[in-house]
Scaffold this active site. Structure first.
Site, PDB file in Angstrom:
ATOM      1  N   ASP A   1      36.010  37.320  28.496  1.00  0.00           N
ATOM      2  CA  ASP A   1      37.033  38.178  28.737  1.00  0.00           C
ATOM      3  C   ASP A   1      38.518  37.654  28.189  1.00  0.00           C
ATOM      4  O   ASP A   1      39.226  37.211  29.217  1.00  0.00           O
ATOM      5  CB  ASP A   1      36.897  38.581  30.147  1.00  0.00           C
ATOM      6  CG  ASP A   1      38.193  39.848  30.124  1.00  0.00           C
ATOM      7  OD1 ASP A   1      38.378  40.549  29.438  1.00  0.00           O
ATOM      8  OD2 ASP A   1      38.356  40.118  31.516  1.00  0.00           O
TER       9      ASP A   1
ATOM     10  N   GLU B   1      47.248  42.164  29.629  1.00  0.00           N
ATOM     11  CA  GLU B   1      46.323  43.073  30.350  1.00  0.00           C
ATOM     12  C   GLU B   1      45.819  42.985  31.540  1.00  0.00           C
ATOM     13  O   GLU B   1      45.486  43.776  32.029  1.00  0.00           O
ATOM     14  CB  GLU B   1      44.905  43.249  29.046  1.00  0.00           C
ATOM     15  CG  GLU B   1      44.148  44.390  29.223  1.00  0.00           C
ATOM     16  CD  GLU B   1      43.131  44.116  30.158  1.00  0.00           C
ATOM     17  OE1 GLU B   1      42.328  45.114  30.539  1.00  0.00           O
ATOM     18  OE2 GLU B   1      42.837  42.852  30.530  1.00  0.00           O
ATOM     19  N   GLU B   2      45.771  41.739  31.941  1.00  0.00           N
ATOM     20  CA  GLU B   2      45.162  41.388  33.152  1.00  0.00           C
ATOM     21  C   GLU B   2      46.006  41.468  34.387  1.00  0.00           C
ATOM     22  O   GLU B   2      45.472  41.465  35.569  1.00  0.00           O
ATOM     23  CB  GLU B   2      44.772  39.994  32.999  1.00  0.00           C
ATOM     24  CG  GLU B   2      43.607  39.609  31.989  1.00  0.00           C
ATOM     25  CD  GLU B   2      42.397  40.015  32.560  1.00  0.00           C
ATOM     26  OE1 GLU B   2      41.963  40.810  33.456  1.00  0.00           O
ATOM     27  OE2 GLU B   2      41.117  39.904  31.663  1.00  0.00           O
TER      28      GLU B   2
ATOM     29  N   HIS C   1      36.115  36.581  34.634  1.00  0.00           N
ATOM     30  CA  HIS C   1      37.014  36.162  35.905  1.00  0.00           C
ATOM     31  C   HIS C   1      36.415  35.204  36.521  1.00  0.00           C
ATOM     32  O   HIS C   1      36.992  34.750  37.609  1.00  0.00           O
ATOM     33  CB  HIS C   1      37.385  37.478  36.687  1.00  0.00           C
ATOM     34  CG  HIS C   1      38.577  38.349  35.928  1.00  0.00           C
ATOM     35  ND1 HIS C   1      39.005  39.430  36.363  1.00  0.00           N
ATOM     36  CD2 HIS C   1      38.806  38.453  34.742  1.00  0.00           C
ATOM     37  CE1 HIS C   1      39.609  40.335  35.579  1.00  0.00           C
ATOM     38  NE2 HIS C   1      39.329  39.753  34.406  1.00  0.00           N
TER      39      HIS C   1
ATOM     40  N   ASP D   1      45.657  37.438  26.746  1.00  0.00           N
ATOM     41  CA  ASP D   1      45.922  36.801  28.144  1.00  0.00           C
ATOM     42  C   ASP D   1      44.531  36.578  28.775  1.00  0.00           C
ATOM     43  O   ASP D   1      43.724  37.235  28.499  1.00  0.00           O
ATOM     44  CB  ASP D   1      47.115  37.614  28.831  1.00  0.00           C
ATOM     45  CG  ASP D   1      46.495  38.971  29.528  1.00  0.00           C
ATOM     46  OD1 ASP D   1      45.884  39.663  28.381  1.00  0.00           O
ATOM     47  OD2 ASP D   1      46.705  39.401  30.597  1.00  0.00           O
TER      48      ASP D   1
ATOM     49  N   HIS E   1      43.194  41.969  24.046  1.00  0.00           N
ATOM     50  CA  HIS E   1      44.390  40.924  24.666  1.00  0.00           C
ATOM     51  C   HIS E   1      44.183  39.503  24.790  1.00  0.00           C
ATOM     52  O   HIS E   1      43.039  39.127  24.641  1.00  0.00           O
ATOM     53  CB  HIS E   1      44.440  41.603  26.151  1.00  0.00           C
ATOM     54  CG  HIS E   1      43.191  41.396  26.927  1.00  0.00           C
ATOM     55  ND1 HIS E   1      42.983  40.354  27.711  1.00  0.00           N
ATOM     56  CD2 HIS E   1      42.187  42.171  27.430  1.00  0.00           C
ATOM     57  CE1 HIS E   1      41.963  40.184  28.457  1.00  0.00           C
ATOM     58  NE2 HIS E   1      41.363  41.471  28.249  1.00  0.00           N
TER      59      HIS E   1
END
Length: 357
Positions: A99, A129-130, A332, A75, A73
């Site tokens: 990530d 995706e997030e 994150h 994003d 992904h």
């Protein structure tokens, strides 16, 4: 803007990771990075490239007997004073380093530099995706262009710290509600306190013994937890309702129906309403490309504790696993980073797997 993904950058997965990190792409703001990726892929003669929204797909069509997917992904979560990237010794810091732009770099590097892979390869660079599933690029592509996802095996380039994490847990959220009767707090014996009634729900959670399951040699540990409590009317009113939000992570040998049945057994006697559910994915290690991938990695797989988009492929009958250089424990975080050595080792592993014999 001028595309920073130059041929020199594309040739080096470390430089490519940093260039991708330095293109801001918080969820729903992926157009700039998707434009750059699409421009690169459309210039590669051995690939056929398509775009849907801010999801870019490129594929080889070499007539191989099997097709594999490399997916990542584009994003990231919102920035947190961690943009653009910085380097400190063997570490690259920045939003998305772990990530999962280092994983995206693997796929983009191979797409450009490996014209004759041993399998036909579909490269998927997808959006959102997030955040909520309704925005997820794989979800949208699955509805509009399901043929893009068809393959014999898939690798999600999620952060795993260079270890194969097979399958994934299922996830379910539910609300357990306790009921009471309102009364003035000065005369509380005329009412029934719903918040006090939540004590039994919490007791069951405190004494709950999480199930451990081994599937194809991979261990999955379940988890059942309260994550939010909502109750109360006013400072002088006995509450007549209390809601406890439950998060259940379950092993992939259970489907959502079985997971819900288990929750209803645990909370028998209480009102329970499921608010969200997603099936897990089995390890998927029997497929020949999976076995060859494990041989290239050279280490035993472990079960994925968490939910990832491998479940979307599993729902289509496509075995899938997770593999990427980032540390999932750093995802994150403000100090999110990735080890340069992990990027180089992971890129070499994927090349070893996909390069012709």
């Amino acid at each position: 803007m001028e595309n920073p993904l130059t041929p020199e950058v594309l040739a080096d997965p470390v430089a490519l990771t940093r260039a991708l990190v330095d293109i801001e792409s918080v969820s729903l703001n992926e157009k700039a990075i998707a434009d750059c990726v699409e421009e690169v892929l459309r210039g590669v003669p051995h690939l056929t490239t398509f775009r849907y929204g801010n999801t870019v797909m490129a594929r080889t069509d070499l007539g191989r007997s099997q097709r594999v997917v490399l997916a990542g992904h584009l994003d990231t979560v919102p920035l947190n004073n961690n943009f653009p990237s910085t380097m400190r010794g063997d570490l690259m810091y920045g939003c998305g380093t772990s990530d999962m732009k280092s994983g995206v770099a693997f796929a983009l590097h191979l797409a450009v530099t490996l014209p004759d892979p041993r399998y036909d390869v579909t490269y998927l660079f997808y959006e959102a995706e997030e955040i909520e599933s309704k925005y997820n690029g794989l979800e949208l592509v699955g509805a509009a262009h399901p043929e893009w996802l068809v393959a014999d095996f898939a690798v999600l380039l999620e952060p795993t710290y260079g270890i194969v994490e097979a399958g994934c847990q299922g996830t379910m959220r539910a609300i357990v509600t306790t009921h009471g009767e309102r009364a003035h707090a000065a005369r509380s014996w005329h009412g029934v306190n719903a918040i006090h009634g939540a004590g039994e729900v919490l007791r069951r959670l405190t004494t709950y013994e999480a199930r451990r399951v081994t599937i194809d040699g991979c261990d999955y540990r379940e988890g059942l937890n309260a994550v939010r409590i909502n109750g109360g009317v006013a400072g002088n009113v006995i509450p007549d309702r209390c809601e406890i939000e439950i998060n259940y992570r379950y092993a992939p040998d259970r489907d959502p129906a079985a997971a819900e049945a288990h929750l209803r057994e645990v909370f028998a006697g209480f009102d329970l309403a499921v608010t969200d559910a997603a099936a897990g994915a089995p390890p998927g290690l029997d497929a020949p490309p999976a076995q060859e991938f494990l041989a290239a990695v050279g280490a035993a797989p472990i079960g994925k504790l968490g939910w990832t988009d491998v479940a979307r492929f599993a729902a289509m009958g496509i075995p899938a696993l997770n593999f990427g250089p980032g540390d999932p424990n750093l995802a994150h975080h403000r100090d999110e980073h990735v080890e340069i050595s992990k990027i180089r080792d992971g890129a070499a592993t994927l090349h070893r797997w996909l390069a012709p014999a």
